[in-house]
Design a protein around this motif. Structure first.
Motif, PDB file in Angstrom:
ATOM      1  N   ASP A   1      45.116  38.965  49.723  1.00 10.12           N
ATOM      2  CA  ASP A   1      44.735  40.065  48.792  1.00 10.12           C
ATOM      3  C   ASP A   1      43.421  39.279  48.267  1.00 10.12           C
ATOM      4  O   ASP A   1      42.242  40.101  48.164  1.00 10.12           O
ATOM      5  CB  ASP A   1      45.494  40.195  47.849  1.00 10.12           C
ATOM      6  N   ARG A   2      43.354  38.116  47.946  1.00  8.61           N
ATOM      7  CA  ARG A   2      42.218  37.444  47.180  1.00  8.61           C
ATOM      8  C   ARG A   2      41.216  37.382  48.482  1.00  8.61           C
ATOM      9  O   ARG A   2      39.830  37.616  47.891  1.00  8.61           O
ATOM     10  CB  ARG A   2      42.709  36.046  46.716  1.00  8.61           C
TER      11      ARG A   2
ATOM     12  N   HIS B   1      31.616  41.753  42.614  1.00  7.86           N
ATOM     13  CA  HIS B   1      31.640  40.631  43.739  1.00  7.86           C
ATOM     14  C   HIS B   1      30.598  39.640  43.455  1.00  7.86           C
ATOM     15  O   HIS B   1      30.812  38.193  43.862  1.00  7.86           O
ATOM     16  CB  HIS B   1      31.078  41.191  45.051  1.00  7.86           C
TER      17      HIS B   1
ATOM     18  N   GLY C   1      32.932  37.746  41.005  1.00  7.74           N
ATOM     19  CA  GLY C   1      34.389  37.553  41.459  1.00  7.74           C
ATOM     20  C   GLY C   1      34.725  36.168  41.728  1.00  7.74           C
ATOM     21  O   GLY C   1      36.123  35.759  41.395  1.00  7.74           O
TER      22      GLY C   1
ATOM     23  N   TRP D   1      39.223  40.474  49.120  1.00  8.99           N
ATOM     24  CA  TRP D   1      38.338  40.938  47.856  1.00  8.99           C
ATOM     25  C   TRP D   1      37.246  40.153  47.705  1.00  8.99           C
ATOM     26  O   TRP D   1      36.198  40.559  47.758  1.00  8.99           O
ATOM     27  CB  TRP D   1      39.390  40.728  46.375  1.00  8.99           C
TER      28      TRP D   1
ATOM     29  N   ASP E   1      40.832  48.461  38.337  1.00  9.09           N
ATOM     30  CA  ASP E   1      39.612  47.609  38.958  1.00  9.09           C
ATOM     31  C   ASP E   1      39.747  46.204  38.347  1.00  9.09           C
ATOM     32  O   ASP E   1      40.278  46.088  37.036  1.00  9.09           O
ATOM     33  CB  ASP E   1      38.662  48.456  38.738  1.00  9.09           C
TER      34      ASP E   1
ATOM     35  N   SER F   1      37.460  46.699  49.327  1.00  7.36           N
ATOM     36  CA  SER F   1      38.117  47.243  48.037  1.00  7.36           C
ATOM     37  C   SER F   1      39.592  47.619  48.191  1.00  7.36           C
ATOM     38  O   SER F   1      39.907  48.397  49.025  1.00  7.36           O
ATOM     39  CB  SER F   1      37.160  48.609  47.770  1.00  7.36           C
ATOM     40  N   ARG F   2      40.231  47.356  46.934  1.00  9.03           N
ATOM     41  CA  ARG F   2      41.510  47.631  47.051  1.00  9.03           C
ATOM     42  C   ARG F   2      41.637  49.185  46.670  1.00  9.03           C
ATOM     43  O   ARG F   2      40.960  49.745  45.838  1.00  9.03           O
ATOM     44  CB  ARG F   2      42.359  46.881  45.765  1.00  9.03           C
TER      45      ARG F   2
END
Length: 728
Positions: free
Chosen positions: A194-195, A271, A274, A198, A308, A203-204
């Motif tokens: 997941d990380r 981003h 992030g 991202w 988000d 995009s989740r």
């Protein structure tokens, strides 16, 4: 030419006039163009840019022409899975069926068959939703099939050459499969995938969820239920995306501003910052593991809203506020104590969750209180019909129809590959649940056992004399499931058994050496020795303790200090542990057991909890050969008994061979007398295994014609029937 001067002057004048005329025209045109360009430039600067909608080409729909084709927001769903035991693969197939019902194209892909280096970047423009179902193995590593995918993704996320927009446009969701008993690396693979996605700009579409194989800690009672809950949210989210909505609005937007209308520029700024945000461990843990953000999202935007990363600060503030309220004693204090490990004794959770209760009840368990249970052994049913008893009847003289199979603790500290319970029971390394009193457990165990025996009244083939005898339990095999020695009041429970003239056969997995030392005398104490090396024990038993090998050795040393009967139980798994003869001999020298039971593994059918097959089950002749070779390495032991029907042999210490005859059986009446004498003397008067041994009948000896089958019974061969694998 012969012309006059006046004619030449006239001709020259005309040429000059024509040249000047064209110059003025060209100049005028050029000036006009310049003025138009200037006007357009200043107009663009002073007016807001208006973007015309992009019209798609006219297409045929059901044979009719359309003015403008509807824009496709979701072209399909690609489901990637990395599975070790088949659970993730099964979930992927189930999700695919559900997606098809939404009229969306779907593709199920094994991560082992997918090259992310060549193909993953293409997903950024495919308008497909990528769903990742990834499992975390016991040591925190990805499964073999997903190893290369995860390795590539991790390296790409930390490689500056790929950049933070490499996967921009890829939309994804992640569901991790793990086991919370492995605290240090619970669901690490799912979190990492997941990380990494991202960090690469993807995009989740939905907050990552985690399924827990540990039913005691699972949010919904089982990993299957965890997945179903997440799947429902995912399907709802897909429906929203198919309609072209970014986020569903529940009409509760603050200050009249819908969160779904945030500018794209803010998304791009995520981003840029992030990496540093994910380096904040506290923030990451709150975001990754908490369900609070989902609650906030539902309050702000309906049940299907998505939070988000930019909302992380608000979530953290909300959680810190909630934490302060809980610490001050507001509503929900019990929840706070559970999350922080400060739960009081009277507020501990029950071991048996509703989902676990349902699962175990379907398997035939009679559950007692919040952590105990009984179950009718198949050998009890067999002996009621006169069809023979179990190997403990052959080796030690147990009357199988009078044996109660029970446990005061369904929890276990191992997840053995050959466990016939398919790991539906909870797991743990210490007692952290509510505790029932031993008196209640024993009373209800006997009542439930008797009720199950009563059901055989009038059943064809059941012998009336044995049915009557079975109503009074004489033996208790504490080997049903779980780790009975974990129960904090195990000594009181054992004493209660003896007070009811019930013998005690207790089995432990050799992970609790202190509890073994503190254990009061039992009729016979078993230790499961499923492997002889650290590596094979980790593979076969899959223990939860980090120091499992030292605990294992210490447990064997503690066993050597016991004066009553002790037994090593070896389970042979072909291609796993049958080649460790010398190491087994060394362990026998360490624990000095009275007996060594060697049994071929029982195949329990397909299960996501184990990858064993019939190929791992040794033939009886192979077990005999193994035991004969082992006996050559341990001169103080000989093969005493055999039970061919159970694929099991018994090695006994030579001290139980008196005047050339084996005395492996137990004088149960004498044992009860010795226990009472020790209690009356407050422990001053002790006794040993030699004080309550009995002669072994000839039919039970190794090499006999009966091969361990009691001649008083009639052997029954099953035909075209599913095998009942329950029993000790």
């Amino acid at each position: 030419l012969d012309v006059s001067m006046d004619t030449w002057n006239f001709f020259y004048t005309c040429l000059v006039s024509l040249w000047l005329h064209r110059f003025y025209i060209y100049s005028a045109v050029a000036s006009g163009i310049s003025i138009w360009i200037a006007v357009q430039f200043f107009t663009t600067k002073t007016k807001k840019k208006v973007t015309e909608p992009v019209r798609t080409e006219d297409k045929l729909v059901n044979g009719y022409g359309t003015q403008q084709a509807k824009e496709v927001y979701v072209a399909g769903v690609k489901i990637f899975y990395g599975s070790q035991t088949g659970t993730a693969k099964k979930f992927a197939a189930g999700l695919a069926e559900a997606v098809i019902s939404l009229n969306l194209p779907v593709e199920v892909i094994s991560m082992g068959d997918y090259d992310p280096d060549d193909c993953l970047a293409e997903e950024t423009t495919s308008r497909s939703i990528c769903v990742f179902l990834v499992a975390t193995y016991t040591d925190g590593q990805p499964t073999e099939s997903a190893a290369w995918f995860c390795k590539w993704l991790g390296e790409a996320a930390n490689d500056f050459r790929f950049g933070k927009t490499y996967l921009k446009g890829l939309r994804y969701a992640v569901f991790g499969l793990g086991n919370s008993v492995y605290v240090d690396h619970y669901n690490t693979v799912g979190r990492s995938v997941d990380r990494w996605l991202w960090m690469l700009g993807a995009s989740r579409i939905l907050t990552r969820a985690e399924g827990d194989c540990n039913v005691a800690q699972s949010k919904h009672g089982s990993i299957e239920a965890d997945f179903e809950a997440w799947k429902a949210k995912l399907l709802s989210r897909l429906q929203v995306l198919c309609r072209g909505e970014k986020k569903p609005c529940g009409g509760k937007c603050k200050k009249g501003k819908c969160k779904s209308s945030r500018k794209q520029s803010k998304e791009s700024s995520d981003h840029e910052h992030g990496a540093s945000e994910y380096e904040n461990t506290e923030a990451e843990e709150l975001f990754e593991t908490s369900s609070e953000e989902e609650t906030d999202a539902e309050e702000a935007g309906g049940a299907n809203a998505v939070v988000d990363v930019e909302d992380l600060g608000n979530i953290m503030s909300h959680m810190k506020k909630r934490e302060r309220e809980l610490e001050e004693g507001d509503v929900g204090t019990s929840l706070m104590r559970e999350n922080t490990g400060r739960k009081e004794e009277g507020e501990k959770r029950e071991m048996i969750t509703p989902a676990l209760r349902e699962a175990l009840t379907k398997q035939g368990y009679k559950l007692i209180g919040s952590h105990s249970g009984v179950k009718l052994c198949r050998w009890t049913k067999s002996m009621l019909r006169g069809r023979g008893g179990c190997y403990k009847h052959t080796f030690y003289g147990i009357e199988s129809h009078r044996c109660m199979e029970a446990t005061p603790s369904l929890a276990c500290a191992n997840k053995c590959v050959f466990c016939w319970r398919h790991h539906t029971n909870p797991v743990g390394t210490e007692w952290r649940w509510k505790m029932d009193q031993p008196e209640m457990i024993l009373q209800e165990a006997i009542e439930n056992h008797q009720n199950m025996i009563k059901q055989f009244k009038g059943v064809s083939g059941v012998r009336a004399d044995r049915l009557e005898e079975a109503m009074a339990a004489k033996h208790c095999a504490l080997s049903l499931v779980g780790e009975p020695i974990m129960y904090p009041e195990i000594n009181r429970f054992v004493k209660l058994l003896h007070q009811h003239s019930i013998s005690s056969f207790l089995v432990t997995n050799a992970q609790f050496p202190d509890e073994i030392r503190n254990l009061e005398p039992v009729t016979q104490l078993y230790v499961s020795v499923d492997a002889s090396t650290r590596e094979s024990l980790k593979r076969i038993d899959r223990p939860l303790f980090k120091d499992f090998w030292q605990r294992f050795l210490d447990s064997l040393k503690a066993l050597s200090e016991k004066q009553q009967r002790t037994v090593y139980r070896l389970t042979l798994v072909k291609a796993w542990n049958v080649d460790e003869l010398k190491a087994y001999a060394e362990l026998i020298a360490l624990g000095k057991p009275d007996f060594v039971e060697v049994k071929g593994v029982t195949y329990c059918g397909e299960s996501s909890a184990s990858n064993l097959t019939m190929a791992n089950v040794p033939w009886h002749e192979e077990v005999v050969g193994f035991v004969q070779e082992l006996a050559d390495l341990i001169p103080d032991y000989e093969i005493a008994c055999e039970h061919e029907h159970s694929n099991c042999l018994l090695l006994a210490h030579k001290k139980f061979k008196v005047d050339g005859e084996w005395w492996t059986w137990i004088d149960y009446g004498r044992f009860q007398e010795l226990v009472r004498e020790q209690e009356r003397s407050s422990g001053c008067k002790t006794f040993t295994a030699a004080d309550y041994m009995a002669r072994t009948p000839r039919w039970a000896l190794f090499g006999s014609r009966e091969r361990g089958f009691d001649p008083l019974d009639v052997r029954y061969q099953r035909k075209n029937k599913a095998r009942d694998i329950s029993g000790c």
